[in-house]
Design a protein around this motif. Structure first.
Motif, PDB file in Angstrom:
ATOM      1  N   GLN A 120       0.833  -1.201   0.000  1.00  0.00           N
ATOM      2  CA  GLN A 120       0.000   0.000   0.000  1.00  0.00           C
ATOM      3  C   GLN A 120       0.868   1.252   0.000  1.00  0.00           C
ATOM      4  O   GLN A 120       0.610   2.210  -0.746  1.00  0.00           O
ATOM      5  CB  GLN A 120      -0.903   0.004   1.239  1.00  0.00           C
ATOM      6  CG  GLN A 120      -1.856   1.178   1.330  1.00  0.00           C
ATOM      7  CD  GLN A 120      -2.971   1.101   0.312  1.00  0.00           C
ATOM      8  OE1 GLN A 120      -3.689   0.110   0.257  1.00  0.00           O
ATOM      9  NE2 GLN A 120      -3.126   2.137  -0.494  1.00  0.00           N
ATOM     10  N   GLU A 121       1.914   1.257   0.823  1.00  0.00           N
ATOM     11  CA  GLU A 121       2.791   2.425   0.926  1.00  0.00           C
ATOM     12  C   GLU A 121       3.500   2.710  -0.399  1.00  0.00           C
ATOM     13  O   GLU A 121       3.584   3.867  -0.838  1.00  0.00           O
ATOM     14  CB  GLU A 121       3.814   2.185   2.038  1.00  0.00           C
ATOM     15  CG  GLU A 121       4.751   3.348   2.283  1.00  0.00           C
ATOM     16  CD  GLU A 121       5.762   3.055   3.386  1.00  0.00           C
ATOM     17  OE1 GLU A 121       6.396   4.007   3.869  1.00  0.00           O
ATOM     18  OE2 GLU A 121       5.922   1.868   3.760  1.00  0.00           O
ATOM     19  N   LEU A 138       0.985   4.321 -17.021  1.00  0.00           N
ATOM     20  CA  LEU A 138       0.739   3.417 -15.902  1.00  0.00           C
ATOM     21  C   LEU A 138       1.555   2.136 -15.958  1.00  0.00           C
ATOM     22  O   LEU A 138       1.551   1.373 -15.000  1.00  0.00           O
ATOM     23  CB  LEU A 138      -0.756   3.096 -15.799  1.00  0.00           C
ATOM     24  CG  LEU A 138      -1.632   4.239 -15.283  1.00  0.00           C
ATOM     25  CD1 LEU A 138      -3.066   3.779 -15.102  1.00  0.00           C
ATOM     26  CD2 LEU A 138      -1.094   4.804 -13.967  1.00  0.00           C
ATOM     27  N   VAL A 139       2.282   1.896 -17.053  1.00  0.00           N
ATOM     28  CA  VAL A 139       3.263   0.808 -17.047  1.00  0.00           C
ATOM     29  C   VAL A 139       4.512   1.266 -16.319  1.00  0.00           C
ATOM     30  O   VAL A 139       4.929   0.674 -15.314  1.00  0.00           O
ATOM     31  CB  VAL A 139       3.603   0.329 -18.475  1.00  0.00           C
ATOM     32  CG1 VAL A 139       4.764  -0.661 -18.444  1.00  0.00           C
ATOM     33  CG2 VAL A 139       2.384  -0.337 -19.117  1.00  0.00           C
ATOM     34  N   GLU A 140       5.124   2.346 -16.800  1.00  0.00           N
ATOM     35  CA  GLU A 140       6.386   2.805 -16.226  1.00  0.00           C
ATOM     36  C   GLU A 140       6.214   3.453 -14.852  1.00  0.00           C
ATOM     37  O   GLU A 140       7.131   3.406 -14.028  1.00  0.00           O
ATOM     38  CB  GLU A 140       7.052   3.801 -17.181  1.00  0.00           C
ATOM     39  CG  GLU A 140       7.587   3.169 -18.451  1.00  0.00           C
ATOM     40  CD  GLU A 140       8.671   2.139 -18.189  1.00  0.00           C
ATOM     41  OE1 GLU A 140       9.474   2.350 -17.260  1.00  0.00           O
ATOM     42  OE2 GLU A 140       8.700   1.117 -18.897  1.00  0.00           O
ATOM     43  N   ASP A 141       5.064   4.043 -14.594  1.00  0.00           N
ATOM     44  CA  ASP A 141       4.883   4.794 -13.356  1.00  0.00           C
ATOM     45  C   ASP A 141       4.241   3.988 -12.234  1.00  0.00           C
ATOM     46  O   ASP A 141       4.271   4.412 -11.078  1.00  0.00           O
ATOM     47  CB  ASP A 141       4.033   6.047 -13.622  1.00  0.00           C
ATOM     48  CG  ASP A 141       4.732   7.026 -14.548  1.00  0.00           C
ATOM     49  OD1 ASP A 141       5.973   7.106 -14.489  1.00  0.00           O
ATOM     50  OD2 ASP A 141       4.048   7.704 -15.339  1.00  0.00           O
ATOM     51  N   LEU A 142       3.649   2.831 -12.541  1.00  0.00           N
ATOM     52  CA  LEU A 142       2.994   2.049 -11.488  1.00  0.00           C
ATOM     53  C   LEU A 142       3.160   0.543 -11.674  1.00  0.00           C
ATOM     54  O   LEU A 142       3.704  -0.128 -10.797  1.00  0.00           O
ATOM     55  CB  LEU A 142       1.492   2.379 -11.438  1.00  0.00           C
ATOM     56  CG  LEU A 142       0.655   1.571 -10.430  1.00  0.00           C
ATOM     57  CD1 LEU A 142       1.100   1.873  -9.000  1.00  0.00           C
ATOM     58  CD2 LEU A 142      -0.828   1.838 -10.610  1.00  0.00           C
ATOM     59  N   ALA A 143       2.693   0.007 -12.801  1.00  0.00           N
ATOM     60  CA  ALA A 143       2.618  -1.448 -12.955  1.00  0.00           C
ATOM     61  C   ALA A 143       3.983  -2.118 -12.881  1.00  0.00           C
ATOM     62  O   ALA A 143       4.111  -3.224 -12.333  1.00  0.00           O
ATOM     63  CB  ALA A 143       1.946  -1.796 -14.283  1.00  0.00           C
ATOM     64  N   LEU A 144       5.024  -1.472 -13.411  1.00  0.00           N
ATOM     65  CA  LEU A 144       6.359  -2.061 -13.386  1.00  0.00           C
ATOM     66  C   LEU A 144       7.101  -1.788 -12.077  1.00  0.00           C
ATOM     67  O   LEU A 144       7.601  -2.740 -11.449  1.00  0.00           O
ATOM     68  CB  LEU A 144       7.162  -1.544 -14.588  1.00  0.00           C
ATOM     69  CG  LEU A 144       8.481  -2.236 -14.910  1.00  0.00           C
ATOM     70  CD1 LEU A 144       8.277  -3.719 -15.154  1.00  0.00           C
ATOM     71  CD2 LEU A 144       9.127  -1.594 -16.137  1.00  0.00           C
ATOM     72  N   PRO A 145       7.197  -0.549 -11.595  1.00  0.00           N
ATOM     73  CA  PRO A 145       8.002  -0.311 -10.391  1.00  0.00           C
ATOM     74  C   PRO A 145       7.411  -0.911  -9.118  1.00  0.00           C
ATOM     75  O   PRO A 145       8.164  -1.257  -8.196  1.00  0.00           O
ATOM     76  CB  PRO A 145       8.079   1.207 -10.292  1.00  0.00           C
ATOM     77  CG  PRO A 145       6.922   1.721 -11.086  1.00  0.00           C
ATOM     78  CD  PRO A 145       6.726   0.719 -12.190  1.00  0.00           C
ATOM     79  N   LEU A 146       6.087  -1.057  -9.019  1.00  0.00           N
ATOM     80  CA  LEU A 146       5.497  -1.606  -7.795  1.00  0.00           C
ATOM     81  C   LEU A 146       5.951  -3.039  -7.540  1.00  0.00           C
ATOM     82  O   LEU A 146       6.552  -3.322  -6.487  1.00  0.00           O
ATOM     83  CB  LEU A 146       3.965  -1.504  -7.857  1.00  0.00           C
ATOM     84  CG  LEU A 146       3.205  -2.262  -6.754  1.00  0.00           C
ATOM     85  CD1 LEU A 146       3.568  -1.759  -5.380  1.00  0.00           C
ATOM     86  CD2 LEU A 146       1.699  -2.183  -6.996  1.00  0.00           C
ATOM     87  N   LEU A 358      -2.508  -9.807  -4.339  1.00  0.00           N
ATOM     88  CA  LEU A 358      -2.420  -8.692  -3.398  1.00  0.00           C
ATOM     89  C   LEU A 358      -2.013  -7.408  -4.106  1.00  0.00           C
ATOM     90  O   LEU A 358      -2.650  -6.351  -3.930  1.00  0.00           O
ATOM     91  CB  LEU A 358      -1.414  -9.030  -2.286  1.00  0.00           C
ATOM     92  CG  LEU A 358      -1.115  -7.932  -1.272  1.00  0.00           C
ATOM     93  CD1 LEU A 358      -2.347  -7.632  -0.430  1.00  0.00           C
ATOM     94  CD2 LEU A 358       0.057  -8.334  -0.376  1.00  0.00           C
ATOM     95  N   GLU A 359      -0.969  -7.472  -4.922  1.00  0.00           N
ATOM     96  CA  GLU A 359      -0.503  -6.279  -5.633  1.00  0.00           C
ATOM     97  C   GLU A 359      -1.546  -5.780  -6.624  1.00  0.00           C
ATOM     98  O   GLU A 359      -1.795  -4.566  -6.731  1.00  0.00           O
ATOM     99  CB  GLU A 359       0.810  -6.601  -6.354  1.00  0.00           C
ATOM    100  CG  GLU A 359       1.970  -6.845  -5.398  1.00  0.00           C
ATOM    101  CD  GLU A 359       3.210  -7.394  -6.079  1.00  0.00           C
ATOM    102  OE1 GLU A 359       4.294  -7.295  -5.492  1.00  0.00           O
ATOM    103  OE2 GLU A 359       3.089  -7.946  -7.202  1.00  0.00           O
ATOM    104  N   GLY A 360      -2.187  -6.704  -7.341  1.00  0.00           N
ATOM    105  CA  GLY A 360      -3.199  -6.308  -8.298  1.00  0.00           C
ATOM    106  C   GLY A 360      -4.397  -5.658  -7.637  1.00  0.00           C
ATOM    107  O   GLY A 360      -4.904  -4.630  -8.101  1.00  0.00           O
ATOM    108  N   GLU A 361      -4.835  -6.219  -6.524  1.00  0.00           N
ATOM    109  CA  GLU A 361      -6.000  -5.675  -5.829  1.00  0.00           C
ATOM    110  C   GLU A 361      -5.722  -4.271  -5.309  1.00  0.00           C
ATOM    111  O   GLU A 361      -6.533  -3.354  -5.488  1.00  0.00           O
ATOM    112  CB  GLU A 361      -6.381  -6.601  -4.675  1.00  0.00           C
ATOM    113  CG  GLU A 361      -7.626  -6.186  -3.934  1.00  0.00           C
ATOM    114  CD  GLU A 361      -8.013  -7.187  -2.848  1.00  0.00           C
ATOM    115  OE1 GLU A 361      -8.594  -6.752  -1.833  1.00  0.00           O
ATOM    116  OE2 GLU A 361      -7.734  -8.387  -3.013  1.00  0.00           O
ATOM    117  N   ILE A 362      -4.567  -4.080  -4.662  1.00  0.00           N
ATOM    118  CA  ILE A 362      -4.253  -2.769  -4.100  1.00  0.00           C
ATOM    119  C   ILE A 362      -4.040  -1.743  -5.213  1.00  0.00           C
ATOM    120  O   ILE A 362      -4.558  -0.617  -5.156  1.00  0.00           O
ATOM    121  CB  ILE A 362      -3.013  -2.860  -3.186  1.00  0.00           C
ATOM    122  CG1 ILE A 362      -3.377  -3.626  -1.902  1.00  0.00           C
ATOM    123  CG2 ILE A 362      -2.467  -1.473  -2.841  1.00  0.00           C
ATOM    124  CD1 ILE A 362      -2.200  -3.890  -0.977  1.00  0.00           C
ATOM    125  N   ALA A 363      -3.291  -2.101  -6.253  1.00  0.00           N
ATOM    126  CA  ALA A 363      -3.007  -1.149  -7.330  1.00  0.00           C
ATOM    127  C   ALA A 363      -4.290  -0.730  -8.052  1.00  0.00           C
ATOM    128  O   ALA A 363      -4.518   0.460  -8.294  1.00  0.00           O
ATOM    129  CB  ALA A 363      -2.019  -1.751  -8.313  1.00  0.00           C
TER     130      ALA A 363
END
Length: 406
Positions: A120-121, A138-146, A358-363
């Motif tokens: 979450q953090e 949202l690939v480079e800014d969220l989906a990949l780095p998370l 877990l990652e998919g649900e939170i993102a």
């Protein structure tokens, strides 16, 4: 019986589009004789029931030793020329059982659930960084780095090393497409050297990470060789983010292309766990599972498989089999998706499935909560996908939304 000489040549793009794949194959029959995009001949299994059977059949083995000699030229990262091949994904019992036991002790559902606040953090921080601009990839800014940040923290990869890890991991996931043999070999050597040093440091200074947990399991009698330890850490690092990247990016795109589903989910977050399962079925993050070889004669869906033959399974096609899912081409976030095969099946069922969920649900929840007015920044038809027939990943996902404070 299928005609062995009737190969259908397939392009990479077909593997992420089940309807186009079925059209090229000439129908929805459960097994087809094909040439994969890299030229490798294979039996491609597409029926849901037949895919489940193939993934759990002990006569189909992962070891490259069972491949017919003429197939060796296509094995790439799965050949002995790639240094880190001694991991559980390319192993069969009893070695697979022994290795998975060690890794599973450090990858328990309890350990994954304890990661929830940290996931979450990280998600909040990544969205904070793009909120003021009102636009993002949202690939480079969220989906990949998370997921890269999460799996690196789980395995104790220092923060300063993650960019370099990410670059070499991209070479690995470009196998059979954008990455050549020389690049794969160089990436393997980099990982081998890096992981040797990282594991050695955990032996002398253990911490609260998975590598330390695996080393602790070894001290209690569950042993891996040094090469097996490096190989299994390698596959956890690389495999530990790919499914999540594609689940998040493909899931957001699917919702944007089905605005009624997006608004329904935004209005009722209680639908999110089921929606995650449907999004994985609808656009499978892993499209194809390859490199299973017949150790003895067998029959799948009427096709007579000979010893040494290569059997590949289309997860995406199985998840769109109308014999298993009613109206499979329709996105229905309330669908009962019990039985989707996005995480594979059998002894090689994805060990990281709880983490990806877990990652998919939170993102996805935070994207819907925090990015009002979300929309594509360009037509969906202009989006491109990674040239790979094993995973189905967007190159980028440019979006716009109402700007706001971090």
């Amino acid at each position: 019986m299928i005609d062995l000489d009737g190969q259908v040549a397939l392009t990479t793009e077909l593997f992420g589009d089940p309807e186009a794949l079925f059209g090229t194959l000439g129908g929805r029959g459960p097994v087809h004789r094909v040439a994969l995009p890299d030229g490798m001949p294979a039996w491609l299994v597409t029926g849901h029931r037949e895919v489940r059977e193939a993934l759990s059949d002990p006569r189909l083995v992962r070891g490259a030793h069972a491949a017919a000699p003429e197939l060796r030229q296509y094995l790439g990262m799965y050949s002995d020329e790639f240094v880190l091949t001694k991991h559980m994904m390319l192993s069969d019992p009893p070695d697979h059982t022994r290795m998975r036991k060690v890794v599973a002790k450090a990858f328990t559902p309890r350990r994954v659930e304890l990661l929830r606040p940290r996931v979450q953090e990280i998600t909040d921080g990544l969205l904070d960084a793009v909120l003021p601009a009102g636009r993002a990839d949202l690939v480079e800014d969220l989906a990949l780095p998370l997921p890269i940040a999460v799996i690196c923290e789980m395995l104790g990869v220092p923060f300063g090393d993650r960019d370099e890890f990410g670059r070499y991991a991209e070479v690995i996931t470009g196998m059979n497409a954008s990455s050549g043999p020389g690049e794969l070999a160089a990436a393997g050597q980099w990982f081998n050297t890096y992981l040797s040093e990282l594991i050695a440091s955990r032996r002398t200074e253990p911490g609260d990470d998975m590598i330390s947990g695996m080393l602790e399991a070894q001290r209690h009698g569950d042993t891996l060789s040094d090469l097996e330890m490096r190989s299994n850490v390698f596959i956890l690092l690389v495999g530990g983010f790919e499914t999540s990247v594609n689940l998040i990016a493909n899931g957001v795109l699917a919702l944007l292309r089905h605005p009624e589903a997006l608004e329904r989910l935004r209005a009722d977050e209680g639908l999110l766990p089921g929606a995650v399962e449907e999004l994985m079925r609808f656009d499978s993050p892993v499209s194809t599972v390859t490199y299973r070889f017949a150790a003895e004669p067998l029959t799948i869906g009427g096709a007579e498989i000979r010893p040494g033959d290569h059997v590949a399974v289309s997860i995406a096609a199985a998840n769109h089999d109308p014999a298993r899912f009613t109206d499979p081409g329709r996105l229905d976030i309330t669908r009962r998706t019990n039985g989707h095969l996005a995480f594979s099946h059998g002894i090689h069922f994805c060990l990281g499935a709880p983490l990806a969920r877990l990652e998919g649900e939170i993102a996805l929840r935070e994207v819907l909560r925090r990015l009002p007015g979300l929309g594509l920044a360009e037509p969906a038809e202009s989006l491109t996908w990674k040239q790979n027939f094993i995973v189905h990943r967007l190159d980028r996902l440019p979006v716009t939304f109402t700007p706001g404070p971090a």
